[in-house]
Every structure is written in structure tokens, then in C-alpha cells.
Design a protein around this motif. Structure first.
Motif, PDB file in Angstrom:
ATOM      1  N   ASN A   1       0.740  -1.350  -0.002  1.00  0.00           N
ATOM      2  CA  ASN A   1      -0.062   0.122  -0.070  1.00  0.00           C
ATOM      3  C   ASN A   1       0.814   1.268  -0.129  1.00  0.00           C
ATOM      4  OD1 ASN A   1      -2.460  -1.317  -0.135  1.00  0.00           O
ATOM      5  ND2 ASN A   1      -2.772  -1.327   2.180  1.00  0.00           N
ATOM      6  N   HIS A   2       2.216   1.145   0.670  1.00  0.00           N
ATOM      7  CA  HIS A   2       2.809   2.583   0.870  1.00  0.00           C
ATOM      8  C   HIS A   2       3.321   2.533  -0.285  1.00  0.00           C
ATOM      9  CE1 HIS A   2       5.607   5.304   2.461  1.00  0.00           C
ATOM     10  NE2 HIS A   2       6.544   4.716   1.966  1.00  0.00           N
ATOM     11  N   VAL A   3       3.954   1.558  -1.497  1.00  0.00           N
ATOM     12  CA  VAL A   3       4.385   1.634  -2.626  1.00  0.00           C
ATOM     13  C   VAL A   3       3.398   2.309  -3.793  1.00  0.00           C
ATOM     14  CG1 VAL A   3       5.362   0.583  -4.826  1.00  0.00           C
ATOM     15  CG2 VAL A   3       6.233  -0.041  -2.283  1.00  0.00           C
ATOM     16  N   LYS A   4       2.212   1.588  -3.660  1.00  0.00           N
ATOM     17  CA  LYS A   4       0.996   2.187  -4.164  1.00  0.00           C
ATOM     18  C   LYS A   4       0.885   3.637  -3.992  1.00  0.00           C
ATOM     19  CE  LYS A   4      -1.355  -2.476  -4.468  1.00  0.00           C
ATOM     20  NZ  LYS A   4      -2.454  -3.127  -4.153  1.00  0.00           N
ATOM     21  N   LYS A   5       0.777   4.174  -2.886  1.00  0.00           N
ATOM     22  CA  LYS A   5       0.653   5.418  -2.605  1.00  0.00           C
ATOM     23  C   LYS A   5       1.695   6.103  -3.138  1.00  0.00           C
ATOM     24  CE  LYS A   5      -1.709   8.357  -0.270  1.00  0.00           C
ATOM     25  NZ  LYS A   5      -3.073   8.760  -0.590  1.00  0.00           N
ATOM     26  N   LYS A   6       2.939   6.105  -3.107  1.00  0.00           N
ATOM     27  CA  LYS A   6       4.264   6.603  -3.558  1.00  0.00           C
ATOM     28  C   LYS A   6       3.859   6.762  -4.974  1.00  0.00           C
ATOM     29  CE  LYS A   6       8.095   5.908  -0.501  1.00  0.00           C
ATOM     30  NZ  LYS A   6       9.553   5.564  -0.453  1.00  0.00           N
ATOM     31  N   VAL A   7       3.351   5.698  -5.896  1.00  0.00           N
ATOM     32  CA  VAL A   7       3.340   5.603  -7.354  1.00  0.00           C
ATOM     33  C   VAL A   7       2.265   6.551  -7.508  1.00  0.00           C
ATOM     34  CG1 VAL A   7       2.581   4.215  -9.090  1.00  0.00           C
ATOM     35  CG2 VAL A   7       4.178   3.252  -7.686  1.00  0.00           C
ATOM     36  N   GLU A   8       1.125   6.570  -6.968  1.00  0.00           N
ATOM     37  CA  GLU A   8      -0.028   7.407  -7.017  1.00  0.00           C
ATOM     38  C   GLU A   8       0.299   8.769  -6.810  1.00  0.00           C
ATOM     39  OE1 GLU A   8      -4.466   8.562  -5.490  1.00  0.00           O
ATOM     40  OE2 GLU A   8      -3.620   6.244  -5.239  1.00  0.00           O
ATOM     41  N   GLU A   9       1.285   9.286  -5.859  1.00  0.00           N
ATOM     42  CA  GLU A   9       1.659  10.567  -5.734  1.00  0.00           C
ATOM     43  C   GLU A   9       2.561  11.142  -6.792  1.00  0.00           C
ATOM     44  OE1 GLU A   9       0.540  12.918  -3.500  1.00  0.00           O
ATOM     45  OE2 GLU A   9      -0.667  11.103  -2.752  1.00  0.00           O
ATOM     46  N   ALA A  10       3.373  10.054  -7.158  1.00  0.00           N
ATOM     47  CA  ALA A  10       4.318  10.426  -8.603  1.00  0.00           C
ATOM     48  C   ALA A  10       3.415  10.674  -9.466  1.00  0.00           C
ATOM     49  CB  ALA A  10       5.336   9.187  -8.575  1.00  0.00           C
ATOM     50  N   LEU A  11       2.224   9.904  -9.936  1.00  0.00           N
ATOM     51  CA  LEU A  11       1.390  10.117 -11.081  1.00  0.00           C
ATOM     52  C   LEU A  11       0.858  11.288 -11.000  1.00  0.00           C
ATOM     53  CD1 LEU A  11       0.105   6.453 -11.617  1.00  0.00           C
ATOM     54  CD2 LEU A  11       1.959   7.619 -12.920  1.00  0.00           C
ATOM     55  N   LYS A  12       0.250  11.739  -9.959  1.00  0.00           N
ATOM     56  CA  LYS A  12      -0.390  13.107  -9.702  1.00  0.00           C
ATOM     57  C   LYS A  12       0.581  14.128  -9.901  1.00  0.00           C
ATOM     58  CE  LYS A  12      -3.827  11.791  -6.101  1.00  0.00           C
ATOM     59  NZ  LYS A  12      -4.511  11.845  -4.784  1.00  0.00           N
ATOM     60  N   SER A  13       1.667  14.055  -9.585  1.00  0.00           N
ATOM     61  CA  SER A  13       2.777  15.257  -9.692  1.00  0.00           C
ATOM     62  C   SER A  13       3.105  15.190 -11.185  1.00  0.00           C
ATOM     63  CB  SER A  13       4.040  14.807  -9.042  1.00  0.00           C
ATOM     64  OG  SER A  13       4.995  15.760  -9.142  1.00  0.00           O
ATOM     65  N   LYS A  14       3.144  14.242 -11.922  1.00  0.00           N
ATOM     66  CA  LYS A  14       3.349  14.087 -13.438  1.00  0.00           C
ATOM     67  C   LYS A  14       2.085  14.758 -14.002  1.00  0.00           C
ATOM     68  CE  LYS A  14       4.732  10.888 -17.221  1.00  0.00           C
ATOM     69  NZ  LYS A  14       4.769   9.599 -17.408  1.00  0.00           N
ATOM     70  N   MET A  15       0.960  14.443 -13.594  1.00  0.00           N
ATOM     71  CA  MET A  15      -0.291  14.978 -14.224  1.00  0.00           C
ATOM     72  C   MET A  15      -0.432  16.408 -13.801  1.00  0.00           C
ATOM     73  SD  MET A  15      -4.174  13.773 -13.154  1.00  0.00           S
ATOM     74  CE  MET A  15      -4.146  14.392 -11.607  1.00  0.00           C
ATOM     75  N   LYS A  16       0.052  16.948 -12.749  1.00  0.00           N
ATOM     76  CA  LYS A  16      -0.037  18.432 -12.593  1.00  0.00           C
ATOM     77  C   LYS A  16       1.145  19.093 -13.674  1.00  0.00           C
ATOM     78  CE  LYS A  16      -1.686  18.056  -7.770  1.00  0.00           C
ATOM     79  NZ  LYS A  16      -1.359  17.932  -6.509  1.00  0.00           N
ATOM     80  N   ALA A  17       2.165  18.565 -13.563  1.00  0.00           N
ATOM     81  CA  ALA A  17       3.229  19.210 -14.619  1.00  0.00           C
ATOM     82  C   ALA A  17       2.919  19.229 -15.978  1.00  0.00           C
ATOM     83  CB  ALA A  17       4.676  18.221 -14.328  1.00  0.00           C
ATOM     84  N   LYS A  18       2.268  18.155 -16.470  1.00  0.00           N
ATOM     85  CA  LYS A  18       1.754  17.964 -17.602  1.00  0.00           C
ATOM     86  C   LYS A  18       0.794  19.146 -17.881  1.00  0.00           C
ATOM     87  CE  LYS A  18      -0.370  15.511 -21.535  1.00  0.00           C
ATOM     88  NZ  LYS A  18      -1.247  14.266 -21.983  1.00  0.00           N
ATOM     89  N   ALA A  19      -0.360  19.483 -16.744  1.00  0.00           N
ATOM     90  CA  ALA A  19      -1.297  20.451 -17.015  1.00  0.00           C
ATOM     91  C   ALA A  19      -0.771  21.865 -17.015  1.00  0.00           C
ATOM     92  CB  ALA A  19      -2.416  20.308 -15.785  1.00  0.00           C
ATOM     93  N   LEU A  20       0.178  22.101 -16.154  1.00  0.00           N
ATOM     94  CA  LEU A  20       0.889  23.367 -16.132  1.00  0.00           C
ATOM     95  C   LEU A  20       1.652  23.685 -17.564  1.00  0.00           C
ATOM     96  CD1 LEU A  20       2.189  23.452 -12.743  1.00  0.00           C
ATOM     97  CD2 LEU A  20       0.295  24.858 -13.540  1.00  0.00           C
ATOM     98  N   LYS A  21       2.104  22.694 -18.156  1.00  0.00           N
ATOM     99  CA  LYS A  21       2.734  22.833 -19.299  1.00  0.00           C
ATOM    100  C   LYS A  21       1.767  22.966 -20.558  1.00  0.00           C
ATOM    101  CE  LYS A  21       5.616  20.537 -22.801  1.00  0.00           C
ATOM    102  NZ  LYS A  21       6.440  19.296 -23.111  1.00  0.00           N
ATOM    103  N   GLU A  22       0.569  22.243 -20.645  1.00  0.00           N
ATOM    104  CA  GLU A  22      -0.487  22.380 -21.638  1.00  0.00           C
ATOM    105  C   GLU A  22      -1.015  23.735 -21.326  1.00  0.00           C
ATOM    106  OE1 GLU A  22      -1.012  20.306 -24.363  1.00  0.00           O
ATOM    107  OE2 GLU A  22       0.772  19.073 -23.460  1.00  0.00           O
TER     108      GLU A  22
END
Length: 93
Positions: A10-31
């Protein structure tokens, strides 16, 4: 599965989800950079009046950001990640 093992997963999954959210936000700001620039231009030199003077620019920016940062986009990113991880696993495991 033991409690400790489940907690680690669950901790790994949470880390992955947080990383994906960060990636999503970065893409949004770029777009949405164009809308960010328009809002910043409107807000320059303003303090309190930015709320009503730049309302249209803020709405455009928020709409654009929402297009790239919502639950549907996050779920798609999770599916892509899962497929990538699955393809990395050796066959027969």
C-alpha cells in the motif's frame, strides 16, 4: 499476505499514485501555459482587484487545468503504469 507485506504494498502504491499526480500536474501546467500567461498578465500590478478584474482569465485557466487534472486522467495514467509494470515482469512469474 501478512499485515507488514500488505502495508508495504500500500505504501508503494501510495508513492506511485503521488508520483503520477505530480506528473499529471506538471503536464497540465505545461499544456495550460498560454492561459497561465494571460492570467499573470492580467494580475500584474493588481492586489485585491485581481479577483474581479481577472475573473475571465482565471476561469479559462481553471477550465484548462481541470481538463488535464481530473480523476479520469489519473485513472488512465494508473492503467498505463500498470501495463508498463506488467510488461517488465518476467514471463511465468
Amino acid at each position: 499476505m501478512s499485515y507488514v507485506q500488505e502495508a508495504r504494498e500500500n505504501h508503494v502504491k501510495k508513492k506511485v499514485e503521488e508520483a503520477l499526480k505530480s506528473k499529471m500536474k506538471a503536464k497540465a501546467l505545461k499544456e495550460c501555459d498560454h492561459y497561465t500567461a494571460k492570467y499573470a498578465e492580467c494580475a500584474t500590478g493588481r492586489t485585491f482587484s485581481v479577483v474581479w478584474k481577472c475573473r475571465a482569465q482565471a476561469k479559462e485557466l481553471n477550465n484548462c487545468l481541470h481538463d488535464y487534472t481530473n480523476d479520469k486522467v489519473l485513472e488512465e495514467m494508473k492503467k498505463e503504469y500498470a501495463l508498463q509494470e506488467e510488461s517488465k515482469r518476467p514471463v511465468g512469474v
